[in-house]
Design a protein around this motif. Structure first.
Motif, PDB file in Angstrom:
ATOM      1  N   GLY A  15       0.785  -1.236   0.000  1.00  0.00           N
ATOM      2  CA  GLY A  15       0.000   0.000   0.000  1.00  0.00           C
ATOM      3  C   GLY A  15       0.810   1.275   0.000  1.00  0.00           C
ATOM      4  N   VAL A  19      -0.344   3.895   3.605  1.00  0.00           N
ATOM      5  CA  VAL A  19      -0.952   2.853   4.425  1.00  0.00           C
ATOM      6  C   VAL A  19      -0.185   2.685   5.733  1.00  0.00           C
ATOM      7  N   GLY A 125      -6.157   8.785   2.884  1.00  0.00           N
ATOM      8  CA  GLY A 125      -6.398   7.600   2.061  1.00  0.00           C
ATOM      9  C   GLY A 125      -6.665   7.956   0.613  1.00  0.00           C
ATOM     10  N   THR A 162      -5.649   2.189  -0.147  1.00  0.00           N
ATOM     11  CA  THR A 162      -5.380   3.303   0.766  1.00  0.00           C
ATOM     12  C   THR A 162      -6.671   4.021   1.166  1.00  0.00           C
ATOM     13  N   ALA A 165      -8.289   1.889   3.736  1.00  0.00           N
ATOM     14  CA  ALA A 165      -7.581   2.013   5.013  1.00  0.00           C
ATOM     15  C   ALA A 165      -7.932   3.323   5.710  1.00  0.00           C
TER      16      ALA A 165
END
Length: 220
Positions: A15, A19, A125, A162, A165
């Motif tokens: 990621g 991330v 993100g 992302t 997340a």
């Protein structure tokens, strides 16, 4: 430690740094939430049973019983109520309000950080997704005419990771923050009612009222 390092390297490769930043943010946020829960429990937030009994007794004019319940209270508001009981209305009212606000300020410390995480995590993100999409299309351009759809699809889902997340960090943080703020709102309402009750108890107001008002009250 070696397994943790390998896991972090795997997350970084999958990621990217965004991330990893969100992962570290989630750890810090979880620690802050646990600390606030402990702080609220230690301060007795929402647990004002003895204090409520003291206020009811004071409102009825039973000062001895009120002081007895007040001495048993472990609420963080007990010292403020005790100050109000020992003093009286007037200038002391502003002082006790300020003391209560000071205690609220201590309990609300850290909530602004949770609010910042709830607002910035989705944006962080999304920022990672944009960077991932740029990288995916750069690879697509470099491939020229021999485009591999799996290469583009892989880059897109990694980029969208992302965003997922960021939302995974922001949604529970926002929910917990709302719960904390609702509790503090109830605490302020309780403190305001408690102080007004101490400074203007029902029995005392009735005794100090004019004879006409007393006769009207007793006749009602």
């Amino acid at each position: 430690m070696e397994r943790i390092e390998q896991a972090l390297i795997g997350v970084l490769e999958l990621g990217g740094p965004v991330v990893v930043a969100l992962l570290l943010t989630s750890v810090v946020t979880a620690a802050l939430v646990l600390y606030k829960l402990w702080q609220y429990r230690a301060a007795g937030v929402g647990r004002h049973i003895e204090l409520s009994h003291a206020l009811d007794a004071w409102d009825r004019g039973d000062e001895t019983l009120a002081l007895r319940h007040l001495a048993k209270s472990r609420s963080y508001l007990a010292p403020v109520i005790e100050m109000a009981v020992d003093g009286g209305p007037g200038e002391l009212s502003e002082r006790t309000d300020a003391e209560a606000e000071e205690r609220f300020s201590q309990l609300e410390r850290g909530l602004s950080a949770l609010d910042m995480v709830a607002q910035l995590a989705p944006l962080l993100g999304l920022f990672g997704t944009v960077l991932g999409m740029i990288e995916a299309f750069q690879k697509l351009q470099s491939a020229g005419s021999s485009v591999d759809p799996s290469l583009l699809a892989g880059g897109i889902w990694v980029a969208l990771l992302t965003t997922a997340a960021g939302l995974a960090v922001a949604m529970p943080t926002s929910l917990i923050l709302t719960w904390f703020e609702a509790r503090m709102h109830r605490e302020r309402v309780f403190a305001n009612r408690a102080l007004r009750t101490v400074f203007a108890p029902g029995q005392k107001v009735l005794r100090e009222a004019s004879p006409v008002m007393q006769s009207v009250a007793h006749g009602a």
